[in-house]
Scaffold this motif. Structure first.
Motif, short mmCIF file in Angstrom:
data_model
loop_
_atom_site.label_atom_id
_atom_site.label_comp_id
_atom_site.label_asym_id
_atom_site.label_seq_id
_atom_site.Cartn_x
_atom_site.Cartn_y
_atom_site.Cartn_z
N ASN A 129 -2.17 8.93 1.02
CA ASN A 129 -3.14 8.73 -0.06
C ASN A 129 -2.45 8.35 -1.35
O ASN A 129 -2.89 7.44 -2.07
N VAL A 130 -1.35 9.02 -1.67
CA VAL A 130 -0.61 8.71 -2.90
C VAL A 130 -0.02 7.30 -2.82
O VAL A 130 -0.07 6.53 -3.78
N VAL A 131 0.52 6.95 -1.65
CA VAL A 131 1.09 5.61 -1.47
C VAL A 131 0.01 4.55 -1.61
O VAL A 131 0.22 3.51 -2.26
N ALA A 132 -1.16 4.80 -1.03
CA ALA A 132 -2.25 3.82 -1.12
C ALA A 132 -2.72 3.65 -2.56
O ALA A 132 -3.03 2.53 -2.99
N VAL A 133 -2.75 4.74 -3.32
CA VAL A 133 -3.17 4.64 -4.73
C VAL A 133 -2.20 3.78 -5.52
O VAL A 133 -2.61 2.90 -6.28
N THR A 134 -0.91 4.03 -5.34
CA THR A 134 0.10 3.34 -6.14
C THR A 134 0.43 1.94 -5.62
O THR A 134 1.06 1.17 -6.33
N SER A 136 -2.02 -0.17 -3.54
CA SER A 136 -3.17 -1.07 -3.42
C SER A 136 -4.27 -0.78 -4.42
O SER A 136 -4.87 -1.70 -4.98
N ASP A 137 -4.57 0.48 -4.68
CA ASP A 137 -5.70 0.82 -5.56
C ASP A 137 -5.49 0.31 -6.98
O ASP A 137 -6.43 -0.14 -7.63
N SER A 206 -4.88 4.65 4.12
CA SER A 206 -4.23 5.91 3.73
C SER A 206 -3.65 6.61 4.95
O SER A 206 -2.53 7.12 4.92
N ASP A 207 -4.39 6.60 6.06
CA ASP A 207 -3.91 7.26 7.28
C ASP A 207 -2.66 6.59 7.83
O ASP A 207 -1.71 7.27 8.24
N ALA A 319 -11.58 2.05 -5.32
CA ALA A 319 -10.24 2.49 -5.73
C ALA A 319 -10.33 3.59 -6.78
O ALA A 319 -9.59 4.58 -6.74
N ALA A 320 -11.26 3.44 -7.74
CA ALA A 320 -11.38 4.43 -8.81
C ALA A 320 -11.80 5.79 -8.28
O ALA A 320 -11.38 6.83 -8.80
#
Length: 542
Positions: A129-134, A136-137, A206-207, A319-320
């Motif tokens: 989840n953290v990787v996806a936020v930083t 792609s999001d 995220s998974d 994303a938000a």
């Protein structure tokens, strides 16, 4: 420090931000940039909208044989082109600035917040989840902000064109002013399925990120037990779910793109047909017919921009929501309302839950077996205790965490290494009375430095993979000793080294740390041999 690296204030966020409020807070934090993007977007779009009208007037001048009027309208058309070129360049600059503001501010907020969360982060969310936020999001947030200038410009141009058409032909003006908004509204039913599919895609991404991170970190273990094929199969299945969800998103976006062409195209056909009928009836001239056709063709641009904006906002909201979920996490450890400073010098430690008292200025070995790690976590306040824990006579939950971390250092034998220059990683964040060389000598790590091509200036990879487990443990011990902390808690600092090396380390650490509080959680008799006190169970041996 923040103003030196990022001169703009952080946006004010509510305690539990929602996606919409988060995006609005980002916009309010840079009002002049948003206003500039809107103005430049309008100034860039208006020339394209007005050009068909100018060309129509030029055609009317040709029909009337008025050469002077023809040249005037030619100069106006040229001026519109220059005007649009200038503001187009400015719009590109401001739009890129908006993208950087949205993505960069989000990345900064997430980085600062996850740093404050500390150890709570791993318990509260997944690595994926953290990787996806930083990864792609933040891009989706940036795209949402980037399209604002062009969207405002398209709306302004549409209104101006609609008013101009009403002045020349009320019928065509009404068709344009009503038909184009209806075309935009007609796209609405496609948005909810798109947003739903993007949410599913985000979850699958995220998974797969979390699974990939787990596989990389445990690759050695997987090879040892022969689990590569099994986890490869799991990763393939996860990546296929991402692919399938991506196809679903692409299908929804394709329908959205088709609607963005078909619906305004119908409006263009209607305006062109009506204009031709009016021209045949003599209601409007040839120049006005050409102008209306050009305007109707231009009307596709606002709808296309609106469609792009809707897609960007849809992705930005997805994303938000994930970003707000991360920003809503709170540290497990709370800061005291009125922090109490610790006394100067060496500090004693008292754990009232177990009744253990660790004297100030002494090297104490604690042999509690499986309970040692829980005790160390309570003493250093990486977890809150049910009973008071005292450091220098002050309850640890009444000490500011920044001061506590600087004065009481807990070095676990499984602490991680980041990629970077070894010297930088060994250097403590605060000035210390122990040099790197002294710390390396006490940890018996001189031979490690000598074997590296650049010595302490060698670049060490993530998790220190260039060195063995025993070498990494000695370097970790040196890093802890270099802090020269008033209280140093060491968890099995020599479990991965041989007995001869351990004997040298225990002697050197005892000498280096003389007069300062040092607690070693270990069952090794070599540490017991150099200890001032030994705690076993609830008994203290001097």
């Amino acid at each position: 420090m923040l103003s030196a690296t990022y001169p703009f204030a952080s946006p004010r966020l509510p305690e539990r931000p929602t996606a919409g409020r988060y995006l609005l807070a980002l916009l309010r934090s840079r009002p002049w940039l948003v206003l500039t993007a809107a103005v430049t977007g309008a100034c860039w779009s208006l020339p394209s909208a007005l050009l068909p009208l100018v060309i129509g007037r030029g055609i009317d001048a040709i029909s009337a044989g008025d050469t002077g009027a023809l040249w005037r309208w030619a100069f106006v058309a040229a001026g519109l082109g220059v005007f649009q070129a200038g503001f187009g360049t400015w719009l590109h600059f401001t739009s890129y600035g908006m993208w950087i503001h949205g993505a960069g501010t989000t990345q900064r907020l997430v980085t600062e917040h996850t740093t404050r969360l500390g150890a709570t982060l791993r318990e509260a969310t997944t690595t994926g989840n953290v990787v996806a936020v930083t990864s792609s999001d933040i891009n989706w947030i940036g795209n949402t902000f980037e399209v604002i200038g062009r969207t405002v410009g398209s709306v302004v141009a549409f209104v101006v064109i609609g008013i101009a058409m009403l002045g020349s032909s009320p019928l065509l003006g009404v068709v344009a002013l009503v038909g184009v908004p209806l075309a935009v509204v007609g796209i609405g039913p496609l948005l909810k399925p798109l947003q739903k599919r993007k949410t599913v895609q985000r979850e699958n991404l995220s998974d797969v990120n979390a699974l990939g991170a787990d596989i990389v970190s445990g690759l050695r273990i997987l090879r040892g037990v022969g689990g590569e094929r099994r986890f490869l199969k799991r990763f393939r299945e996860a990546s296929q779910r991402v692919r399938r969800s991506g196809v679903e998103v692409g299908r929804a976006e394709a329908w959205l793109a088709a609607a963005a062409i078909v619906l305004p195209g119908l409006v263009t056909v209607a305006i062109t047909w009506l204009g031709a009928r009016l021209a045949l009836d003599g209601t409007i001239g040839v120049g006005e017919l050409v102008a209306f056709y050009g305007v109707s063709a231009f009307l596709i641009v606002p709808v296309d921009t609106a469609t792009e904006a809707v897609g960007a906002v849809s992705s930005g909201l997805v994303a938000a929501r994930k970003i707000c979920g991360l920003l809503s996490l709170r540290p497990r450890l709370t800061e005291p309302a009125a922090p109490v400073p610790l006394p100067a010098g060496s500090l004693d430690l008292v754990d009232t839950e177990s009744g253990i008292h660790l004297a100030a200025g002494k090297l104490t070995v604690v042999d509690l077996g499986a309970d040692a790690e829980a005790l160390a976590s309570r003493l250093s306040r990486f977890s809150d205790a049910t009973e008071p824990v005292l450091v220098g006579g002050v309850a640890v939950d009444q000490v500011a965490l920044a001061e506590l971390r600087a004065r009481v250092v807990y070095a676990h034998n499984q602490d991680l290494w980041f990629s970077g220059v070894l010297r930088e990683q060994l250097t403590p964040p605060l000035p210390s009375g122990v040099s790197i060389e002294e710390a390396l000598y006490a940890a018996d790590a001189d031979d490690i430095i000598e074997a590296l091509p650049k010595g302490v200036d060698e670049l060490i990879g993530e998790r220190g993979r260039e060195v063995s487990g025993g070498q990494r443990q000695r370097l970790s011990l040196a890093r802890a000793l270099a802090t020269d902390a008033d209280v140093l808690l060491l968890d099995e600092p020599t479990s991965a080294v041989d007995a001869h090396t351990e004997a040298r380390i225990t002697q050197r650490v005892a000498s280096l740390r003389r007069g300062r509080t040092t607690v070693v959680f270990s069952q090794s008799p070599l540490w017991t041999h150099v200890a001032d006190e030994v705690v076993s169970g609830k008994a203290v041996t001097v």
